[in-house]
Design a protein around this motif. Structure first.
Motif, PDB file in Angstrom:
ATOM      1  N   ASP A  70      15.012  73.444 -40.084  1.00  0.00           N
ATOM      2  CA  ASP A  70      13.772  73.400 -40.395  1.00  0.00           C
ATOM      3  C   ASP A  70      13.074  72.446 -39.509  1.00  0.00           C
ATOM      4  O   ASP A  70      13.428  71.929 -38.416  1.00  0.00           O
ATOM      5  CB  ASP A  70      13.898  72.797 -41.743  1.00  0.00           C
ATOM      6  N   VAL A  71      11.510  72.762 -39.415  1.00  0.00           N
ATOM      7  CA  VAL A  71      10.832  72.193 -38.730  1.00  0.00           C
ATOM      8  C   VAL A  71      11.158  70.496 -38.421  1.00  0.00           C
ATOM      9  O   VAL A  71      11.203  69.923 -37.481  1.00  0.00           O
ATOM     10  CB  VAL A  71       9.165  72.263 -39.073  1.00  0.00           C
ATOM     11  N   ALA A  72      11.120  69.855 -39.465  1.00  0.00           N
ATOM     12  CA  ALA A  72      11.182  68.390 -39.776  1.00  0.00           C
ATOM     13  C   ALA A  72      12.686  68.015 -38.913  1.00  0.00           C
ATOM     14  O   ALA A  72      12.285  66.975 -38.133  1.00  0.00           O
ATOM     15  CB  ALA A  72      11.235  67.863 -41.064  1.00  0.00           C
ATOM     16  N   ASN A  73      13.546  68.593 -39.302  1.00  0.00           N
ATOM     17  CA  ASN A  73      14.955  68.118 -38.581  1.00  0.00           C
ATOM     18  C   ASN A  73      14.891  68.618 -37.228  1.00  0.00           C
ATOM     19  O   ASN A  73      15.744  68.013 -36.436  1.00  0.00           O
ATOM     20  CB  ASN A  73      16.111  68.619 -39.583  1.00  0.00           C
ATOM     21  N   ALA A  74      14.275  69.313 -36.728  1.00  0.00           N
ATOM     22  CA  ALA A  74      14.169  69.531 -35.199  1.00  0.00           C
ATOM     23  C   ALA A  74      13.393  68.757 -34.721  1.00  0.00           C
ATOM     24  O   ALA A  74      13.471  68.347 -33.428  1.00  0.00           O
ATOM     25  CB  ALA A  74      13.778  71.163 -35.340  1.00  0.00           C
ATOM     26  N   LEU A  75      12.090  68.548 -35.291  1.00  0.00           N
ATOM     27  CA  LEU A  75      11.253  67.568 -34.573  1.00  0.00           C
ATOM     28  C   LEU A  75      11.805  65.976 -34.430  1.00  0.00           C
ATOM     29  O   LEU A  75      11.255  65.424 -33.669  1.00  0.00           O
ATOM     30  CB  LEU A  75       9.802  67.612 -35.187  1.00  0.00           C
ATOM     31  N   GLY A  87      18.937  60.083 -48.072  1.00  0.00           N
ATOM     32  CA  GLY A  87      20.105  60.382 -48.267  1.00  0.00           C
ATOM     33  C   GLY A  87      20.394  61.791 -47.431  1.00  0.00           C
ATOM     34  O   GLY A  87      19.627  62.349 -46.677  1.00  0.00           O
ATOM     35  N   PRO A  88      21.587  62.512 -47.890  1.00  0.00           N
ATOM     36  CA  PRO A  88      21.760  63.788 -47.277  1.00  0.00           C
ATOM     37  C   PRO A  88      20.709  64.824 -47.877  1.00  0.00           C
ATOM     38  O   PRO A  88      20.396  64.758 -48.902  1.00  0.00           O
ATOM     39  CB  PRO A  88      23.169  64.405 -47.497  1.00  0.00           C
ATOM     40  N   HIS A  89      20.746  65.890 -47.039  1.00  0.00           N
ATOM     41  CA  HIS A  89      19.707  67.112 -47.570  1.00  0.00           C
ATOM     42  C   HIS A  89      18.466  66.486 -47.522  1.00  0.00           C
ATOM     43  O   HIS A  89      17.261  67.086 -48.368  1.00  0.00           O
ATOM     44  CB  HIS A  89      20.204  67.569 -48.766  1.00  0.00           C
ATOM     45  N   ASP A  90      17.818  65.534 -46.783  1.00  0.00           N
ATOM     46  CA  ASP A  90      16.447  65.083 -46.848  1.00  0.00           C
ATOM     47  C   ASP A  90      16.080  64.564 -47.915  1.00  0.00           C
ATOM     48  O   ASP A  90      14.862  64.423 -48.205  1.00  0.00           O
ATOM     49  CB  ASP A  90      15.636  65.944 -46.347  1.00  0.00           C
ATOM     50  N   PHE A  93      15.141  58.717 -52.956  1.00  0.00           N
ATOM     51  CA  PHE A  93      15.264  58.279 -54.201  1.00  0.00           C
ATOM     52  C   PHE A  93      13.992  58.099 -54.867  1.00  0.00           C
ATOM     53  O   PHE A  93      12.690  57.835 -54.550  1.00  0.00           O
ATOM     54  CB  PHE A  93      15.792  56.865 -54.589  1.00  0.00           C
ATOM     55  N   ILE A  94      13.988  58.802 -56.189  1.00  0.00           N
ATOM     56  CA  ILE A  94      12.651  58.990 -57.130  1.00  0.00           C
ATOM     57  C   ILE A  94      11.623  59.844 -56.445  1.00  0.00           C
ATOM     58  O   ILE A  94      11.270  60.788 -57.098  1.00  0.00           O
ATOM     59  CB  ILE A  94      12.006  57.550 -57.265  1.00  0.00           C
ATOM     60  N   THR A  95      10.922  59.875 -55.248  1.00  0.00           N
ATOM     61  CA  THR A  95       9.930  60.419 -54.990  1.00  0.00           C
ATOM     62  C   THR A  95      10.358  61.892 -54.099  1.00  0.00           C
ATOM     63  O   THR A  95       9.799  62.612 -54.196  1.00  0.00           O
ATOM     64  CB  THR A  95       9.256  59.805 -53.728  1.00  0.00           C
ATOM     65  N   GLY A  96      11.633  62.177 -53.688  1.00  0.00           N
ATOM     66  CA  GLY A  96      12.410  63.098 -53.072  1.00  0.00           C
ATOM     67  C   GLY A  96      11.734  63.452 -51.699  1.00  0.00           C
ATOM     68  O   GLY A  96      11.714  64.541 -51.386  1.00  0.00           O
ATOM     69  N   ASN A  97      10.541  62.698 -51.251  1.00  0.00           N
ATOM     70  CA  ASN A  97      10.220  62.806 -49.965  1.00  0.00           C
ATOM     71  C   ASN A  97      10.671  62.249 -48.557  1.00  0.00           C
ATOM     72  O   ASN A  97      11.095  61.188 -48.739  1.00  0.00           O
ATOM     73  CB  ASN A  97       8.688  62.447 -50.212  1.00  0.00           C
ATOM     74  N   SER A  98      11.203  63.068 -47.664  1.00  0.00           N
ATOM     75  CA  SER A  98      11.300  62.731 -46.503  1.00  0.00           C
ATOM     76  C   SER A  98       9.940  62.454 -45.730  1.00  0.00           C
ATOM     77  O   SER A  98       8.734  62.990 -46.054  1.00  0.00           O
ATOM     78  CB  SER A  98      12.072  63.538 -45.666  1.00  0.00           C
ATOM     79  N   THR A  99       9.783  61.764 -44.651  1.00  0.00           N
ATOM     80  CA  THR A  99       8.511  61.286 -44.166  1.00  0.00           C
ATOM     81  C   THR A  99       8.697  61.526 -42.591  1.00  0.00           C
ATOM     82  O   THR A  99       9.674  61.168 -41.976  1.00  0.00           O
ATOM     83  CB  THR A  99       8.152  59.512 -44.254  1.00  0.00           C
ATOM     84  N   LEU A 100       7.560  62.294 -42.143  1.00  0.00           N
ATOM     85  CA  LEU A 100       7.606  62.430 -40.778  1.00  0.00           C
ATOM     86  C   LEU A 100       6.143  61.984 -40.226  1.00  0.00           C
ATOM     87  O   LEU A 100       5.164  62.191 -40.703  1.00  0.00           O
ATOM     88  CB  LEU A 100       7.441  63.978 -40.538  1.00  0.00           C
ATOM     89  N   LYS A 229      19.150  71.699 -54.362  1.00  0.00           N
ATOM     90  CA  LYS A 229      18.573  72.967 -53.789  1.00  0.00           C
ATOM     91  C   LYS A 229      17.318  72.937 -53.111  1.00  0.00           C
ATOM     92  O   LYS A 229      16.290  72.307 -53.760  1.00  0.00           O
ATOM     93  CB  LYS A 229      18.615  73.942 -54.966  1.00  0.00           C
ATOM     94  N   LYS A 230      17.196  73.782 -52.005  1.00  0.00           N
ATOM     95  CA  LYS A 230      15.813  73.882 -51.340  1.00  0.00           C
ATOM     96  C   LYS A 230      15.680  75.503 -51.107  1.00  0.00           C
ATOM     97  O   LYS A 230      16.754  75.937 -50.631  1.00  0.00           O
ATOM     98  CB  LYS A 230      15.713  73.356 -50.124  1.00  0.00           C
ATOM     99  N   ASP A 231      14.425  76.066 -51.776  1.00  0.00           N
ATOM    100  CA  ASP A 231      14.102  77.443 -51.646  1.00  0.00           C
ATOM    101  C   ASP A 231      12.818  77.637 -50.806  1.00  0.00           C
ATOM    102  O   ASP A 231      11.913  76.638 -50.759  1.00  0.00           O
ATOM    103  CB  ASP A 231      14.018  78.010 -52.902  1.00  0.00           C
ATOM    104  N   HIS A 232      12.936  78.540 -49.801  1.00  0.00           N
ATOM    105  CA  HIS A 232      11.640  78.965 -49.335  1.00  0.00           C
ATOM    106  C   HIS A 232      11.323  80.575 -49.058  1.00  0.00           C
ATOM    107  O   HIS A 232      12.396  81.376 -48.958  1.00  0.00           O
ATOM    108  CB  HIS A 232      11.943  78.652 -47.618  1.00  0.00           C
ATOM    109  N   LEU A 233      10.191  80.934 -49.324  1.00  0.00           N
ATOM    110  CA  LEU A 233       9.740  82.324 -49.227  1.00  0.00           C
ATOM    111  C   LEU A 233       8.554  82.348 -48.509  1.00  0.00           C
ATOM    112  O   LEU A 233       7.519  81.290 -48.730  1.00  0.00           O
ATOM    113  CB  LEU A 233       9.516  82.729 -50.592  1.00  0.00           C
ATOM    114  N   GLY A 234       8.578  83.133 -47.295  1.00  0.00           N
ATOM    115  CA  GLY A 234       7.486  83.238 -46.559  1.00  0.00           C
ATOM    116  C   GLY A 234       6.967  84.679 -46.430  1.00  0.00           C
ATOM    117  O   GLY A 234       7.806  85.745 -46.177  1.00  0.00           O
TER     118      GLY A 234
END
Length: 433
Positions: A70-75, A87-90, A93-100, A229-234
């Motif tokens: 994915d884009v974030a883990n590459a950048l 945590g693992p899989h980005d 706690f609580i918010t579920g958000n990684s930060t870039l 789980k993470k799902d993506h449709l483009g």
């Protein structure tokens, strides 16, 4: 070829953009980038060497070489890009958000998809965007507020998606329940990408957090992540050389568990985040560009104590933003003029029903609460004049007027900018902002 940024400690913030041979550096410090054109920094196509900003362009294929999907883990491997997760899989706690963010400026990095804002309250989930959909990523470090508004004062990350996809299939598996499935389908004018990532339970990840009262008994608790789980449709459809449509759906579902010392579950949280991005883009190849967009983010956060699964605490929020951007570029041998206008509307609502007593399985629920709907309307006019003073020197004068009308108040902002750039040779340029 590569582009290297060497900052000088001058009051005007002068910087040298250097392009050199990658072999001149050690293998560990190599950073590959496209040496050609970018469209993000000035709003129209211009070579990196002639752009008065720190711009790096990464192709999707280059980003895949990091090993990320994915884009974030590459950048996150790139200089000046800050990426945080808990945590693992980005997961967080609580918010579920990684930060870039760029240059470490929290909340000052604007994320765009094909030039359209893709952040919700400074939160963007590029960890959910599959690299199979990406043509290139343009990273502009430093203020981009004149073209993009005050959200961009730390920098801009513009993800440009592919117009065409090659057929591909990817399946991978690992320990801890890791699974990765993705497919890309090219079918003439239409392209489709699908992806699912999974991760199993982690067990205890933290030191003792405190105590919770379970059926009247105080119990020490720890924290860990459950299944995720993470799902993506483009979907991309190109009507012709001028008009195209792009749609993306992203979903992440995380679970967080409060655990006893024996790894038994005390309290269970679900985090369900769904995002929709739709864009209709028109470009007549003669300098006129228009985009209409609709973005929506829906979050659901239920949780309960294992001993009382029927007593459910919950929160739901819905954040929408939609609008349009129009710009026109006129140019001759020495001059470029850009004029643009954009309008946007944002809507936000939150509703919840929380436990009356924190950390107690016997707690009753508070009454239902609703916040909003809150709304914001924004109107922006921007312009730019790019003048070639000589073969080596360009000067760029830009300005932007923002009109914000919201439930929290109204404000206007005028943002001017002057930029001067001189090419020293075929590989170096000097600029001031």
């Amino acid at each position: 070829m590569m582009k290297r940024m060497i900052p000088l400690n001058l009051l005007l913030g002068l910087s040298i953009l250097a392009t050199g041979n990658a072999a001149a550096q050690t293998e560990a410090l190599q950073e590959y980038s496209l040496p050609g054109m970018n469209v993000t920094a000035l709003g129209y196509e211009k070579s990196n060497l002639e752009t008065p900003a720190d711009v790096t362009v990464y192709s999707g294929e280059e980003l895949k070489k990091t090993g990320a999907n994915d884009v974030a883990n590459a950048l996150k491997y790139k200089a000046g890009v800050y990426f945080t997760q808990m945590g693992p899989h980005d997961q967080s706690f609580i918010t579920g958000n990684s930060t870039l963010s760029l240059r470490g400026i929290k909340g000052g990095t604007l994320v765009l998809i094909n030039g359209v804002p893709a952040s919700f309250n400074n939160v963007s989930h590029l960890d959910m965007m599959n690299l199979d959909t990406v043509e290139k990523v343009e990273v502009v470090k430093g203020g981009g507020a004149v073209l993009y508004g005050s959200e961009a004062y730390g920098g801009v990350i513009n993800v440009i998606t592919k117009n065409e996809y090659k057929n591909s299939l990817h399946i991978a598996a690992g320990n801890k329940g890791q699974r990765d499935y993705s497919a890309a389908i090219g079918a003439g004018k239409m392209g489709i990408t699908l992806e699912r990532n999974e991760m199993g339970e982690t067990g205890i990840l933290t030191q003792k957090q405190g105590t919770k009262t379970i059926n009247g008994v105080k119990v020490p608790y720890y924290t860990g992540f459950g299944d995720s789980k993470k799902d993506h449709l483009g979907v991309n459809y190109k009507f012709d050389d001028k008009l195209s449509f792009n749609y993306m759906f992203d979903k992440k579902k995380y679970t967080i568990d409060y655990l006893g010392a024996d790894n038994s579950k005390l309290q269970h949280f679900d985090y369900d985040d769904r995002e929709h991005f739709a864009q209709l883009h028109f470009n007549d190849q003669n300098g006129f560009d228009a985009t209409a967009y609709y973005n929506e983010r829906i979050i659901r956060n239920p949780d309960y104590y294992i001993v009382r699964p029927d007593n459910l605490e919950w929160e739901r929020s819905d954040h929408k933003n939609y609008g349009a951007d129009f710009k026109k570029v006129w140019q001759n041998d020495k001059d470029k003029v850009l004029l643009g206008f954009n309008t946007k509307r944002e809507l936000y609502v939150d509703e919840n029903q929380k436990f009356a007593s924190f950390g107690n399985s016997s707690s009753a629920l508070k009454p239902y609460a609703r916040f909003g709907s809150y709304s914001l309307n924004g109107y922006s006019f921007y312009g730019q004049y790019d003048r070639k003073l000589s073969e080596a020197t360009d000067v760029v004068l830009s300005m932007r007027e923002d009109l914000i009308r919201s439930d929290a108040g109204n404000y206007n902002a005028f943002l001017p900018q002057l930029q001067i750039l001189t090419k020293l040779d075929q590989e170096n340029s000097l600029y001031a902002n």
